[in-house]
Design a protein around this motif. Structure first.
Motif, PDB file in Angstrom:
ATOM      1  N   VAL A  16     -15.828 -24.862  55.918  1.00 35.72           N
ATOM      2  CA  VAL A  16     -16.484 -25.578  54.823  1.00 35.72           C
ATOM      3  C   VAL A  16     -15.423 -25.967  53.811  1.00 35.72           C
ATOM      4  O   VAL A  16     -14.720 -25.099  53.294  1.00 35.72           O
ATOM      5  CB  VAL A  16     -17.553 -24.684  54.154  1.00 35.72           C
ATOM      6  N   PRO A  17     -15.237 -27.268  53.523  1.00 34.56           N
ATOM      7  CA  PRO A  17     -14.194 -27.681  52.570  1.00 34.56           C
ATOM      8  C   PRO A  17     -14.398 -27.017  51.218  1.00 34.56           C
ATOM      9  O   PRO A  17     -15.521 -26.835  50.755  1.00 34.56           O
ATOM     10  CB  PRO A  17     -14.370 -29.206  52.486  1.00 34.56           C
ATOM     11  N   LYS A  18     -13.284 -26.672  50.591  1.00 36.70           N
ATOM     12  CA  LYS A  18     -13.341 -26.041  49.280  1.00 36.70           C
ATOM     13  C   LYS A  18     -13.242 -27.085  48.179  1.00 36.70           C
ATOM     14  O   LYS A  18     -12.734 -28.176  48.375  1.00 36.70           O
ATOM     15  CB  LYS A  18     -12.203 -25.026  49.133  1.00 36.70           C
ATOM     16  N   SER A  19     -13.726 -26.736  47.010  1.00 37.47           N
ATOM     17  CA  SER A  19     -13.603 -27.618  45.847  1.00 37.47           C
ATOM     18  C   SER A  19     -13.013 -26.825  44.703  1.00 37.47           C
ATOM     19  O   SER A  19     -13.190 -25.616  44.600  1.00 37.47           O
ATOM     20  CB  SER A  19     -14.968 -28.186  45.427  1.00 37.47           C
ATOM     21  N   SER A  20     -12.294 -27.480  43.821  1.00 38.35           N
ATOM     22  CA  SER A  20     -11.682 -26.802  42.681  1.00 38.35           C
ATOM     23  C   SER A  20     -12.704 -26.626  41.571  1.00 38.35           C
ATOM     24  O   SER A  20     -13.680 -27.369  41.464  1.00 38.35           O
ATOM     25  CB  SER A  20     -10.494 -27.615  42.164  1.00 38.35           C
ATOM     26  N   ASN A  21     -12.485 -25.623  40.726  1.00 38.66           N
ATOM     27  CA  ASN A  21     -13.387 -25.354  39.612  1.00 38.66           C
ATOM     28  C   ASN A  21     -12.714 -25.736  38.298  1.00 38.66           C
ATOM     29  O   ASN A  21     -11.527 -25.473  38.102  1.00 38.66           O
ATOM     30  CB  ASN A  21     -13.752 -23.863  39.574  1.00 38.66           C
ATOM     31  N   PRO A  22     -13.455 -26.321  37.356  1.00 42.93           N
ATOM     32  CA  PRO A  22     -12.848 -26.713  36.087  1.00 42.93           C
ATOM     33  C   PRO A  22     -12.465 -25.519  35.229  1.00 42.93           C
ATOM     34  O   PRO A  22     -11.560 -25.607  34.424  1.00 42.93           O
ATOM     35  CB  PRO A  22     -13.948 -27.545  35.426  1.00 42.93           C
ATOM     36  N   HIS A  23     -13.161 -24.389  35.384  1.00 43.46           N
ATOM     37  CA  HIS A  23     -12.897 -23.205  34.573  1.00 43.46           C
ATOM     38  C   HIS A  23     -12.536 -22.047  35.498  1.00 43.46           C
ATOM     39  O   HIS A  23     -13.394 -21.516  36.187  1.00 43.46           O
ATOM     40  CB  HIS A  23     -14.110 -22.837  33.719  1.00 43.46           C
ATOM     41  N   LYS A  24     -11.292 -21.658  35.512  1.00 43.74           N
ATOM     42  CA  LYS A  24     -10.843 -20.566  36.358  1.00 43.74           C
ATOM     43  C   LYS A  24     -11.192 -19.231  35.688  1.00 43.74           C
ATOM     44  O   LYS A  24     -11.055 -19.076  34.482  1.00 43.74           O
ATOM     45  CB  LYS A  24      -9.329 -20.641  36.598  1.00 43.74           C
ATOM     46  N   ALA A  25     -11.631 -18.277  36.493  1.00 49.35           N
ATOM     47  CA  ALA A  25     -11.898 -16.945  35.974  1.00 49.35           C
ATOM     48  C   ALA A  25     -10.585 -16.241  35.675  1.00 49.35           C
ATOM     49  O   ALA A  25      -9.629 -16.339  36.435  1.00 49.35           O
ATOM     50  CB  ALA A  25     -12.715 -16.135  36.983  1.00 49.35           C
ATOM     51  N   HIS A  39     -22.133  -5.477  31.154  1.00 49.46           N
ATOM     52  CA  HIS A  39     -21.570  -5.498  29.809  1.00 49.46           C
ATOM     53  C   HIS A  39     -20.870  -4.191  29.485  1.00 49.46           C
ATOM     54  O   HIS A  39     -19.818  -4.169  28.850  1.00 49.46           O
ATOM     55  CB  HIS A  39     -22.674  -5.774  28.781  1.00 49.46           C
ATOM     56  N   LEU A  40     -21.445  -3.054  29.928  1.00 50.71           N
ATOM     57  CA  LEU A  40     -20.820  -1.757  29.688  1.00 50.71           C
ATOM     58  C   LEU A  40     -19.482  -1.656  30.405  1.00 50.71           C
ATOM     59  O   LEU A  40     -18.569  -0.973  29.943  1.00 50.71           O
ATOM     60  CB  LEU A  40     -21.753  -0.626  30.134  1.00 50.71           C
ATOM     61  N   ARG A  41     -19.360  -2.316  31.560  1.00 49.45           N
ATOM     62  CA  ARG A  41     -18.099  -2.279  32.295  1.00 49.45           C
ATOM     63  C   ARG A  41     -17.093  -3.294  31.751  1.00 49.45           C
ATOM     64  O   ARG A  41     -15.985  -3.410  32.248  1.00 49.45           O
ATOM     65  CB  ARG A  41     -18.336  -2.561  33.786  1.00 49.45           C
ATOM     66  N   GLY A  42     -17.495  -4.065  30.747  1.00 48.77           N
ATOM     67  CA  GLY A  42     -16.579  -5.033  30.161  1.00 48.77           C
ATOM     68  C   GLY A  42     -16.365  -6.266  31.002  1.00 48.77           C
ATOM     69  O   GLY A  42     -15.348  -6.929  30.869  1.00 48.77           O
ATOM     70  N   ARG A  43     -17.328  -6.586  31.896  1.00 45.48           N
ATOM     71  CA  ARG A  43     -17.176  -7.755  32.762  1.00 45.48           C
ATOM     72  C   ARG A  43     -18.423  -8.635  32.713  1.00 45.48           C
ATOM     73  O   ARG A  43     -19.054  -8.863  33.740  1.00 45.48           O
ATOM     74  CB  ARG A  43     -16.883  -7.324  34.193  1.00 45.48           C
ATOM     75  N   PRO A  44     -18.806  -9.130  31.550  1.00 43.34           N
ATOM     76  CA  PRO A  44     -19.959 -10.036  31.505  1.00 43.34           C
ATOM     77  C   PRO A  44     -19.614 -11.380  32.131  1.00 43.34           C
ATOM     78  O   PRO A  44     -18.481 -11.865  32.022  1.00 43.34           O
ATOM     79  CB  PRO A  44     -20.239 -10.170  30.008  1.00 43.34           C
ATOM     80  N   ALA A  45     -20.563 -11.999  32.823  1.00 48.51           N
ATOM     81  CA  ALA A  45     -20.325 -13.293  33.458  1.00 48.51           C
ATOM     82  C   ALA A  45     -20.248 -14.391  32.400  1.00 48.51           C
ATOM     83  O   ALA A  45     -21.042 -14.421  31.462  1.00 48.51           O
ATOM     84  CB  ALA A  45     -21.444 -13.601  34.447  1.00 48.51           C
ATOM     85  N   LYS A  46     -19.275 -15.290  32.549  1.00 47.67           N
ATOM     86  CA  LYS A  46     -19.158 -16.441  31.668  1.00 47.67           C
ATOM     87  C   LYS A  46     -19.721 -17.703  32.304  1.00 47.67           C
ATOM     88  O   LYS A  46     -20.266 -18.564  31.606  1.00 47.67           O
ATOM     89  CB  LYS A  46     -17.688 -16.671  31.296  1.00 47.67           C
ATOM     90  N   TYR A  47     -19.569 -17.827  33.636  1.00 48.51           N
ATOM     91  CA  TYR A  47     -20.029 -19.011  34.342  1.00 48.51           C
ATOM     92  C   TYR A  47     -20.802 -18.588  35.586  1.00 48.51           C
ATOM     93  O   TYR A  47     -20.393 -17.683  36.293  1.00 48.51           O
ATOM     94  CB  TYR A  47     -18.848 -19.899  34.761  1.00 48.51           C
ATOM     95  N   ILE A  48     -21.919 -19.249  35.856  1.00 44.62           N
ATOM     96  CA  ILE A  48     -22.677 -19.046  37.077  1.00 44.62           C
ATOM     97  C   ILE A  48     -22.938 -20.414  37.702  1.00 44.62           C
ATOM     98  O   ILE A  48     -23.559 -21.275  37.083  1.00 44.62           O
ATOM     99  CB  ILE A  48     -24.013 -18.316  36.823  1.00 44.62           C
ATOM    100  N   ARG A  49     -22.431 -20.607  38.921  1.00 44.76           N
ATOM    101  CA  ARG A  49     -22.588 -21.892  39.607  1.00 44.76           C
ATOM    102  C   ARG A  49     -23.675 -21.765  40.652  1.00 44.76           C
ATOM    103  O   ARG A  49     -23.722 -20.794  41.402  1.00 44.76           O
ATOM    104  CB  ARG A  49     -21.268 -22.316  40.256  1.00 44.76           C
ATOM    105  N   MET A  50     -24.546 -22.751  40.736  1.00 43.41           N
ATOM    106  CA  MET A  50     -25.683 -22.724  41.657  1.00 43.41           C
ATOM    107  C   MET A  50     -26.140 -24.156  41.921  1.00 43.41           C
ATOM    108  O   MET A  50     -25.734 -25.096  41.218  1.00 43.41           O
ATOM    109  CB  MET A  50     -26.817 -21.906  41.046  1.00 43.41           C
ATOM    110  N   ASP A  51     -26.983 -24.309  42.935  1.00 40.20           N
ATOM    111  CA  ASP A  51     -27.558 -25.635  43.162  1.00 40.20           C
ATOM    112  C   ASP A  51     -28.746 -25.830  42.219  1.00 40.20           C
ATOM    113  O   ASP A  51     -29.180 -24.910  41.528  1.00 40.20           O
ATOM    114  CB  ASP A  51     -27.979 -25.801  44.623  1.00 40.20           C
TER     115      ASP A  51
END
Length: 425
Positions: free
Chosen positions: A217-226, A254-266
């Protein structure tokens, strides 16, 4: 590694920076000592390999006492609650008369460890590299300070046979890990302390048959890198019906200090409904949503490729187990679920920890024991069946249950659907 228990979380929450001498009463607090020649413990819970010794220990309790020698499996936690190294602590002297736990830095230095330190803490480095112990809990005294750390005993494997690492061929490790690629197999085996008896293997026929038709499956680049683990999420086909579970999951991240900033979906209906709920007053999720265009899975390539990978590995697992086509339909969910769990256990290129550990999670309990291979046969006890009837049913191993003991398995039989059982060992 084991995650901290509720007691550990309470103890961590009560730590003061700097801490006071009262914390030495905690069974999980260990003081670093550069003069002591041995480790000392005031608690013997979850010890193994216990043996008597005729030696007398002095200094800790103010008088000479006869100590018992034992071993522990420990996991280190920092003063902030971050999970650290998991290791075996051997030849520990125990007596209920000891006042506190003592970790012998002198013994480590004698065995080739190196030590650095400053006013923020003391760090011991393993001679082979890659492992370290940090004493970052500072306890002020009248004329200086004590440096301590939190070491939690591993209750799940305290009685396991851990003296010798598991030895197996590269092919056996490849089969146990759900037919992931060779490099991932080697890295994961090293992380799980498996000893591989050979370095090469012939092509796996099960993988060849199960993955040969897999399309890239071809990959695509993301505008915001984690910039750190857990910051960007990719998901597909998500149905969220339990607000309580979703809120609990959000709180844990949140307690682990890793809240999601971006979620990509259809832009399907269930995902639009998720966006509405995420912005509601009770959920209060602050991430940014990114939608892909219709019929363009390439724009969400991370999750799409992972679907294909899980499917290919599941097919290879069924091929290796010689499962006929009519049975594969019935065990498909079990195979996919187990393949997903094994996929989170692998060590990716350029990494030293498993995917679970990189996300702040502990590896499952069964990863610390002898991992079973998908499709293994076992006889499950079913009780008496008359005077001459069989008392067991042959079943096939299809995975591990969630939130159960590490020696519990999910087994399948044509006589009865998959069921949680505990095999007799």
């Amino acid at each position: 590694m084991m995650r901290p228990t509720n007691n550990a979380e309470k103890a961590l929450a009560s730590l003061e920076v700097p801490a006071n001498l009262g914390i030495l009463k905690d069974d999980d607090i260990w003081v670093c000592d550069t003069a002591a020649s041995n480790h000392f413990s005031k608690n013997c819970d979850d010890a193994y390999n216990v043996r008597n010794t005729s030696t007398m220990s002095t200094g800790m309790s103010g008088a000479s006492v006869e100590a018992t020698m034992m071993d522990f499996v420990m996991t280190q936690y920092s003063k902030t609650g971050a999970e650290g190294e998991r290791f075996k602590l051997t030849d520990v002297n125990y007596s209920k008369k000891f006042n506190y736990n003592l970790f012998s830095a002198a013994r480590c230095l004698k065995n080739g460890w190196t030590m650095t330190g400053d006013r923020e803490g003391i760090t011991l480095f393993h001679p082979k590299g890659g492992h370290k112990l940090v004493f970052d809990i500072i306890i002020p005294t009248k004329n200086g300070a004590l440096f301590a750390t939190m070491l939690k005993k591993d209750t799940e494997v305290a009685n396991a046979q851990i003296e010798k690492p598991q030895t197996m061929t590269l092919l056996q490790a490849h089969n146990k890990l759900g037919h992931c690629d060779i490099e991932k197999t080697r890295r994961t085996a090293k992380r799980l302390n498996w000893r591989l008896s050979d370095g090469v293997m012939d092509p796996c026929p099960a993988c060849a048959a199960g993955k040969v038709k897999q399309r890239n499956v071809p990959k695509s680049s993301n505008p915001h890198k984690a910039t750190k683990a857990g910051e960007r999420w990719y998901h597909d086909i998500s149905t969220i019906s339990d607000k309580g579970k979703a809120k609990a999951a959000k709180k844990q991240w949140h307690l682990r200090g890793r809240p999601a900033k971006y979620i990509r979906m259809d832009n399907s209906g269930e995902n639009k409904k998720f966006v509405e709920r995420a912005a509601s007053a009770d959920w209060k999720l602050t991430h940014k949503n990114e939608f892909t265009s219709r019929s363009t899975p390439q724009q969400n390539s991370i999750v799409e490729v992972q679907f294909a990978t899980i499917a290919g590995r599941s097919c290879a697992m069924c091929n290796h187990a010689n499962i006929p086509e009519e049975v594969r339909i019935k065990v498909a969910n079990e195979a996919l679920l187990h393949s997903t769990s094994l996929g989170n256990l692998v060590v990716d290129k350029g990494q030293t920890k498993t995917r679970n550990e990189r996300m702040g999670l502990s590896n499952p309990k069964w990863a610390n024991t002898k991992i079973r291979t998908f499709g293994e046969a076992g006889v499950v006890t079913r009780g008496k069946n008359g005077k001459l009837g069989d008392r067991g049913i042959p079943m096939m191993f299809v995975g591990y249950p969630i939130n159960h003991a590490s020696d519990s398995y999910r087994m399948y039989t044509t006589l009865k659907q998959a069921k949680l059982v505990r095999l007799e060992t």
